[in-house]
Design an enzyme around this catalytic site. Structure first.
Site, PDB file in Angstrom:
ATOM      1  N   LEU A  18       0.815  -1.219   0.000  1.00  0.00           N
ATOM      2  CA  LEU A  18       0.000   0.000   0.000  1.00  0.00           C
ATOM      3  C   LEU A  18       0.845   1.263   0.000  1.00  0.00           C
ATOM      4  CD1 LEU A  18      -2.740  -1.047   2.598  1.00  0.00           C
ATOM      5  CD2 LEU A  18      -2.890  -1.119   0.100  1.00  0.00           C
ATOM      6  N   GLY A  19       2.097   1.144   0.386  1.00  0.00           N
ATOM      7  CA  GLY A  19       2.986   2.301   0.451  1.00  0.00           C
ATOM      8  C   GLY A  19       4.328   1.899   1.017  1.00  0.00           C
ATOM      9  N   GLU A  20       5.372   2.659   0.642  1.00  0.00           N
ATOM     10  CA  GLU A  20       6.703   2.293   1.108  1.00  0.00           C
ATOM     11  C   GLU A  20       7.589   3.517   1.198  1.00  0.00           C
ATOM     12  OE1 GLU A  20      10.131  -1.068   0.145  1.00  0.00           O
ATOM     13  OE2 GLU A  20       8.227  -1.053  -0.946  1.00  0.00           O
ATOM     14  N   GLY A  21       8.361   3.604   2.294  1.00  0.00           N
ATOM     15  CA  GLY A  21       9.330   4.670   2.492  1.00  0.00           C
ATOM     16  C   GLY A  21      10.709   4.086   2.714  1.00  0.00           C
ATOM     17  N   SER A  22      11.626   4.905   3.222  1.00  0.00           N
ATOM     18  CA  SER A  22      13.011   4.461   3.384  1.00  0.00           C
ATOM     19  C   SER A  22      13.181   3.453   4.507  1.00  0.00           C
ATOM     20  CB  SER A  22      13.920   5.672   3.634  1.00  0.00           C
ATOM     21  OG  SER A  22      13.473   6.401   4.771  1.00  0.00           O
ATOM     22  N   LYS A  25       7.045   0.491   5.578  1.00  0.00           N
ATOM     23  CA  LYS A  25       6.141   0.182   4.476  1.00  0.00           C
ATOM     24  C   LYS A  25       4.806  -0.254   5.053  1.00  0.00           C
ATOM     25  CE  LYS A  25       8.477  -4.304   4.197  1.00  0.00           C
ATOM     26  NZ  LYS A  25       9.302  -5.177   3.343  1.00  0.00           N
ATOM     27  N   VAL A  26       3.766  -0.174   4.222  1.00  0.00           N
ATOM     28  CA  VAL A  26       2.424  -0.567   4.647  1.00  0.00           C
ATOM     29  C   VAL A  26       1.908  -1.625   3.682  1.00  0.00           C
ATOM     30  CG1 VAL A  26       0.078   0.183   5.158  1.00  0.00           C
ATOM     31  CG2 VAL A  26       2.002   1.722   5.605  1.00  0.00           C
ATOM     32  N   ASP A 136       0.002  16.551  12.140  1.00  0.00           N
ATOM     33  CA  ASP A 136       0.218  16.242  10.720  1.00  0.00           C
ATOM     34  C   ASP A 136      -1.123  16.012  10.027  1.00  0.00           C
ATOM     35  OD1 ASP A 136       1.633  15.848   8.386  1.00  0.00           O
ATOM     36  OD2 ASP A 136       2.053  13.734   8.779  1.00  0.00           O
TER      37      ASP A 136
END
Length: 369
Positions: A18-22, A25-26, A136
């Protein structure tokens, strides 16, 4: 073991990304115990920065375990493996986030915006009553369930407010969130009241809901800050917004932190309360019960062509507009008189100043500032 194997042992069948960062992740997953799909946030401690591990992650985990509100994403389980991975199992926003919803379908009609904004404001009141601030708030962090109800998510920048010896909330100094949603005091680097910061972001979100564009252009922070401090807000002429709706946005996007609405004042505003809507167009009742005559509100656009948004969030094909129901002036004034006779408190407080109203409309940034 990989993530799929770890989740399988806990009773989850891993799905799509569903999503990924450094360092996080989801994933989606099916819970064999709950019998429905969930979202799993996976954080790798080995890749995460020290300040996140020492400050933000412990706060997020503590706060997630405290929250229980129908308009806040539920947290079902949190566990950690021996190799330093943290798994947070949460409610899944099956209809995506509010930003994508508005990009796809255009600005919301006021009745739909009112419902969603009330849900969000109720969630923020719940948090603020617990001395928890989000810091946020943005459309990307507002998920939609199967019935398109708001679910507030992503408490990565949240914190519990501390109080001094006199019981007053301590000021914050850390800049959190996205510039397009940030209050002017935060952009200036001034120690700020975190609850009051959340309120400003609520105003930006409500503007996006009903206008389909951003209220300020964050491509030039210095210019944006000047416009904010002058209390200038532009409402597109193409949107037939009610005076009550514009008034609420105008009072929330108040640069003076001592005059910005509190969450209880937002929830009691006449636009949020359907029973008292329609009175504002005839008169504004102040807190002492006095009323001024019919006037042109300070945000009324000047005659001539509408100033187009720099970046639209809505699709090019315009959505049909819903005009507010007309009401005879005599009936409105009679209702105002009745309210004055019963000494009812004002739904919105004092009259806004007659500031010139204009502004820009940018696209929100994809990353935190």
């Amino acid at each position: 073991m990989d993530d799929a194997a770890i989740l399988k042992r806990r009773g989850y069948i891993m799905g799509i990304n569903l999503g990924e960062g450094s360092y996080a992740k989801v994933k989606s997953a099916y819970s064999e115990r709950l019998k429905f799909n969930v979202a799993v946030k996976i954080i790798d401690r080995k890749k995460a920065p020290a300040d996140f591990l020492e400050k933000f992650l412990p706060r997020e985990i503590e706060i997630l375990t405290m929250l229980n509100h129908r308009s806040i994403v539920k947290t079902y389980e949190i566990f950690e493996t021996s190799d330093g991975k943290v798994y947070i199992v949460m409610e899944l926003g099956v209809q995506g986030d509010l930003l994508e919803f508005i990009k796809t379908r255009g600005a919301l009609h006021e009745d739909d915006a009112r419902k969603k904004f009330h849900q969000l404001s109720s969630a923020i009141k719940y948090c603020h009553d617990l001395d928890i601030v989000h810091r946020d708030l943005k459309c990307e962090n507002l998920l939609l369930d199967k019935d398109f109800n708001i679910k507030l998510s992503d408490f990565g920048f949240s914190k519990r407010c501390l109080r001094d010896d006199s019981g007053r909330l301590a000021l914050s100094k850390t800049f959190c969130g996205s510039a397009a949603y940030a209050a002017p005091e935060v952009l200036q680097g001034i120690p700020y009241q975190p609850k009051v910061y959340d309120i400003w972001s609520l105003g930006v979100i409500l503007y996006i809901m009903v206008c389909g564009s951003m209220p300020y252009d964050d491509s030039n922070i210095k210019k944006m800050l000047r416009i904010q401090k002058e209390h200038r807000v532009n409402f597109p002429r193409s949107k037939s917004l009610t005076s009550e709706c514009k008034d609420l946005i105008y009072r929330i996007l108040q640069p003076d932190v001592n005059r910005r609405l509190h969450i209880d004042e937002i929830l009691s505003h006449c636009w949020v309360q359907p029973k008292v809507r329609g009175l504002f167009s005839a008169a504004i009742i102040d807190k002492e019960g006095e009323t001024s005559g019919v006037h042109e509100p300070p945000w009324a656009p000047e005659s001539g062509s509408d100033k187009k948004s720099v970046t639209k969030l809505e699709p090019q094909e315009a959505q049909p507009e819903v005009n507010p129901e007309s009401q005879a002036k005599e009936e409105i004034l009679q209702e105002v008189s009745r309210l004055l006779d019963t000494r009812s408190p004002a739904p919105t407080g004092g009259q806004p100043s007659r500031d010139t109203v204009e502004g820009g409309s940018p696209k929100p940034p994809d990353t935190h500032t």
